[in-house]
Design an enzyme around this catalytic site. Structure first.
Site, PDB file in Angstrom:
ATOM      1  N   LYS A  76       0.843  -1.203   0.000  1.00  0.00           N
ATOM      2  CA  LYS A  76       0.000   0.000   0.000  1.00  0.00           C
ATOM      3  C   LYS A  76       0.874   1.249   0.000  1.00  0.00           C
ATOM      4  O   LYS A  76       1.853   1.329   0.751  1.00  0.00           O
ATOM      5  CB  LYS A  76      -0.893  -0.037   1.248  1.00  0.00           C
ATOM      6  CG  LYS A  76      -1.874   1.119   1.361  1.00  0.00           C
ATOM      7  CD  LYS A  76      -2.724   0.972   2.633  1.00  0.00           C
ATOM      8  CE  LYS A  76      -3.785   2.055   2.729  1.00  0.00           C
ATOM      9  NZ  LYS A  76      -4.623   1.893   3.955  1.00  0.00           N
ATOM     10  N   SER A 145      -9.435   2.093   2.689  1.00  0.00           N
ATOM     11  CA  SER A 145      -8.476   2.822   1.918  1.00  0.00           C
ATOM     12  C   SER A 145      -7.449   1.951   1.187  1.00  0.00           C
ATOM     13  O   SER A 145      -6.799   2.432   0.266  1.00  0.00           O
ATOM     14  CB  SER A 145      -7.718   3.773   2.838  1.00  0.00           C
ATOM     15  OG  SER A 145      -6.978   3.067   3.801  1.00  0.00           O
ATOM     16  N   SER A 169     -10.192  -0.107   6.809  1.00  0.00           N
ATOM     17  CA  SER A 169      -9.470  -0.066   5.531  1.00  0.00           C
ATOM     18  C   SER A 169      -8.835  -1.364   5.074  1.00  0.00           C
ATOM     19  O   SER A 169      -8.311  -1.430   3.961  1.00  0.00           O
ATOM     20  CB  SER A 169      -8.390   1.022   5.579  1.00  0.00           C
ATOM     21  OG  SER A 169      -8.950   2.309   5.524  1.00  0.00           O
TER      22      SER A 169
END
Lengths: 425, 425
Positions: A76, A145, A169
């Site tokens: 990420k 996210s 997330s």
């Protein structure tokens, strides 16, 4: 060769260690899949195929690999990498190249894993999405996210990926994309080199396509052998079914949850209905206060120096966070600390809780990554959570089932998820 | 008779005073329209036809009416009425019947107006909508929070209505519905008996279908004669065109704004392009802080006693407001006070500012009343704002043009709006 990208991480590592597969061959299969799918899924914030292949070749050349044995890993893009950009989903960091790898990236590489590239995150891991679409239907959000990590794993572009969870997330995008997501107990993995939103809440987690793979990855990061997944074999778990915020759930998700617990019951589990309670649900507000207060402070530099590059949502939220009273923020954390002990009573007589990972299927549109309401309280309680795929809804998009275990009982969460995954198969 | 509901307030009052029309006949025409349209528009939180007719008959019986001469008025359901429920858009107040009329309702009745019923508001005049649909297409939002007042006026169910604005709750729904909305200078009308969100921001405003009508209503509430609307006739206004947050505007809205100022220029106005500035736009954050901090304090009772009856959005926002530092909230208001003086420089060389009242057409769906971003800064500056209809967008829904005047220059705002309304006709 096209099928190699579909291998589980455990199987790929086995073949590489046995000399039946090279890291380079596996990486090339994953890159081929990524190239085929990128226009639809757009999971990548940074992907340089030559760099990824060089990483795989280096893993092959090192010989005698660690447990992650040349496996491609998606990272990420709020997690630092010294050899790749780290943009945090914000143009403020458009040219950012960190000096060092984050601790979990360092660990991944030490254990033999290969960072394939950086995956799309929402702006500073909160609301404003990137371009990623749901691999099952790119007109729908993948959740966020950790959008690119969830979508890319589910889309078989890479077998393992990192996410982070401050509200929902990891678990929510995993559920929306039909992946397995694991948010371990808060504090499990180092957050050094991970862009901070909330020191109280931020938790590094993992994505994979099976409970075995996610446990394998998590164990490599802990530097331990994977915890046994068979502890409930022959001694089925006692499962508490609890649906906080039930009124916010879609009918298809509630129906699917009933299907899941009935299948578990048929497979021998004890099912106990656990009522939600107002003090539990009130913790959603406390999570909002902590997340807003902490992130306002964490992002004050960006707010003061580059307000024009923050979305309106972020500016407002940082302004609210900065306006928050220090004692109110501390009080919210103290209340959450107390709740962590008090709410542990939910586990009396059960091994794990079974609940929804999201309100239902991934919403239509890429402008909003969906509501994290079904994750926020579990996150502030800091308990380990796993979501596994559980059928699909009326739009043909994945639904999930979330398993929650007591603080520190990460092995229980994973074993129960594996048992449930098997009961549903 | 069906056409009587379409009469302007000024014309209806003229006919009633001349003995050519009774308040009862007018009310019956409005009720007939409401009955025909209620299934589609759902503007009403409370409408009792017998009660409305009784009110009109009483106005007729009183003789020698005041300026509002038996005109039906829609009252937003956060404004107290002693003879009708006042539910604030919340089940917490499902049985609420205030002991007294709000000050503006008392004034309305003293001036001869007849309260027709209570119009739908969002929950405590913030985000969570009621059932009202846009009269031009009920699948689209009418905007909010004064949803029923804007929709009902635009739909010709009543000629005049009350709204309140804390962020964009008068101007935005008026623009979305194709009505005229007027938010006078902050502090103009008493808020006694109006459910408080923010003492710093809340402003009582009016809806009508023409600038003349909205000025007529506003003057009746001030207890004055309407201010002259012809001050720019023969001496066209100097108009500053300013579009803060331009990137958030829809192309059709920007195109329409250009059409509007070009028409104004053709009609003789001086057009001056005024750049937005970062200190102006930064006030949107300040408005968020003030609105959240104030409303958290204003609604603490509801939060503590009936949390389960508040929507999740409200609980979170009250929690954030209550967590806000008192000095941060006071500091935000001090900063806004300062900005009220500093930003007045925007009017150097111009009589009024012309800007967008909303990002564009009313969004599809009734779940969200649209973004008040184009209203928030004008509201915290406390300046008088008028929106007038200005064509339609690609979905056939109304667009608007917003006129803003300096603090206290309400008569200038209305006269410029009337001049522009004429230039566009």
């Amino acid at each position: 060769m096209a099928e190699l990208n579909e291998l589980s991480a455990v199987e790929a590592a086995r073949r590489i260690k046995a000399g039946d597969l090279t890291a380079e061959t596996l990486m090339r299969a994953c890159l081929e899949r990524a190239a085929d799918r990128d226009a639809a899924v757009r999971a990548w914030a940074h992907l340089d195929p030559e760099q990824a292949i060089a990483g795989a070749k280096a893993a092959d050349a090192a010989g005698n690999p660690g447990p992650l044995a040349g496996i491609p890993v998606g990272v990420k893009d709020i997690i630092d990498t010294a050899d790749m950009p780290t943009r945090h989903g914000s143009t403020i960091y458009g040219l950012n190249r960190p000096n060092a790898d984050a601790a979990v990236v360092t660990l991944t590489r030490e254990q033999g894993g290969v960072v394939m590239g950086k995956t799309v995150t929402t702006e500073f891991a909160w609301r404003n999405p990137g371009p990623t679409g749901n691999p099952h239907n790119p007109a729908h959000t993948p959740g966020g996210s950790s959008s690119g990590s969830a979508a890319g794993v589910a889309d078989k572009q890479f077998p393992l990926a990192f996410g982070t969870q401050t509200a929902g997330s990891v678990i929510r995008p995993a559920a929306y994309c039909g992946a397995v997501g694991f948010k371990p107990s808060v504090g499990t993995h180092s957050r050094a080199g991970v862009k901070e939103l909330s020191g109280y809440l931020d938790t590094v987690g993992c994505f994979a396509r099976s409970v075995e793979d996610v446990g394998f990855f998590d164990a490599a990061l802990r530097g331990t052998a994977p915890s046994p997944l068979d502890i409930f074999d022959g001694a089925p778990p006692r499962i508490g079914v609890m649906v906080p915020f039930r009124i916010e759930a879609e009918a298809a998700a509630l129906d699917m949850l009933e299907t899941v617990w009935r299948r578990a019951e048929t497979a021998g589990a004890t099912i106990i209905d656990i009522a939600s309670n107002t003090s539990f649900e009130a913790l959603a507000d406390v999570q909002t206060v902590v997340m807003t207060g902490d992130s306002g402070r964490a992002l004050e530099w960006e707010y003061e120096r580059h307000p024009e590059r923050l979305t309106r949502f972020y500016r407002d939220n940082i302004a609210l966070g900065l306006a928050m009273a220090g004692d109110a923020l501390a009080g919210a954390k103290a209340r959450a600390d107390k709740a962590r002990a008090e709410q542990a009573a939910l586990f009396e007589g059960v091994d794990i809780l079974l609940t929804l990972p999201a309100p239902g299927e991934a919403p239509l549109g890429l402008g909003f990554t969906g509501d994290p309401l079904f994750n926020r309280v579990w996150t502030i309680l800091g308990w380990p959570c796993v979501t596994i795929p559980a059928g699909s809804g009326p739009n043909g998009l994945p639904l999930g089932a979330q398993i929650v275990a007591p603080a520190g009982a990460d092995a229980t969460a994973l074993a129960a998820a594996a048992w449930l995954e098997n009961a549903l198969s």
